[in-house]
Design an enzyme around this catalytic site. Sequence first.
Site, PDB file in Angstrom:
ATOM      1  CG  ASN A  36     -28.578   5.415  56.988  1.00 22.53           C
ATOM      2  OD1 ASN A  36     -29.733   5.370  56.560  1.00 22.53           O
ATOM      3  ND2 ASN A  36     -27.536   5.109  56.244  1.00 22.53           N
ATOM      4  CE  LYS A  61     -25.184   8.607  52.218  1.00 27.93           C
ATOM      5  NZ  LYS A  61     -26.451   8.518  51.483  1.00 27.93           N
ATOM      6  CE  LYS A  81     -29.577   4.971  47.157  1.00 26.38           C
ATOM      7  NZ  LYS A  81     -30.348   4.850  48.424  1.00 26.38           N
ATOM      8  CD  GLU A 123     -27.833  10.011  48.530  1.00 23.62           C
ATOM      9  OE1 GLU A 123     -27.037  10.309  49.435  1.00 23.62           O
ATOM     10  OE2 GLU A 123     -28.562   8.997  48.559  1.00 23.62           O
ATOM     11  CD  GLU A 168     -24.907   6.792  57.505  1.00 18.85           C
ATOM     12  OE1 GLU A 168     -25.101   7.597  56.577  1.00 18.85           O
ATOM     13  OE2 GLU A 168     -24.749   5.579  57.346  1.00 18.85           O
ATOM     14  CD  GLU A 170     -27.569  10.094  56.976  1.00 17.91           C
ATOM     15  OE1 GLU A 170     -26.746  10.848  57.501  1.00 17.91           O
ATOM     16  OE2 GLU A 170     -27.271   8.947  56.580  1.00 17.91           O
ATOM     17  CB  SER A 171     -32.546   6.116  54.481  1.00 18.71           C
ATOM     18  OG  SER A 171     -31.204   6.249  54.068  1.00 18.71           O
TER      19      SER A 171
END
Length: 253
Positions: free
Chosen positions: A180, A110, A50, A48, A159, A209-210
């Site tokens: 997520n 995103k 970001k 990503e 998501e 994710e994350s």
Amino acid sequence: MDFLARILQEKQKEVAVMPLEERLPVTRRPNLYSKMQKSTQQMQVIAEIKRASPSKGIINQEVDIIKQAKTYEKAGAAAISVLTDPVFFKGNIQDLRLIAKTVSLPILCKDFIISEKQLLRAKNAGASIVLLIVAALTEKQLYHLFEKAVVLELEVLVEVHNLEELRRAEKLGAYLIGVNNRNLMTFDVSIETSALLSPQLSDRIYISESGFKSKTDVHQVTARYQGILVGETLMRSEDVAEKMKELQVSRCG
């Protein structure tokens, strides 16, 4: 503090003044779903771009996004995610346009998508995938935007954050589902979110994710997830290629 409510409130203002673009011809990109179906031996990384986040503030404001995207591609990223929210994440749609001209990977727009306007804008900018967040949409909005995205020949990463949302995503017919690990109200992160949902996963492609900082973190989700989405860790890394290599762990044994 309810971050999601604040973001959606601001997003309504952004979308209200956003023009409805006409569909333009764009370059066709590889299909992420097909790519991940064929690459089951190794954890796939969606890398990503970001610059910032609501909870962490500035992460890497001065990043050379072209250089970062090229590094991701060379290091074997399955796709590149580009944050396009200007207020909370300091991104913009121009970032996506520039990256689309630079790499040949699948590109994920995103953002907190609540309108067909955003789908068209993402498609025209070069995105091949869009994110739809179940927690941010009513049932009617979710189905409408999913169907519109399919008509636009966009892949959809749906998501979710809990079992109820997971069931909604599956009922929708989503074949790319992201779990997520970040609570969108508090922005607290726990990989345990993905681990707890593991027994409930079926035959779709699932992306966690994350929260991934090391290979130890990734090993927590290798059994049921085919990919991970990583932003902050890569944006802060002094050696992006090496960090990518570390996170691309084997899913065998």
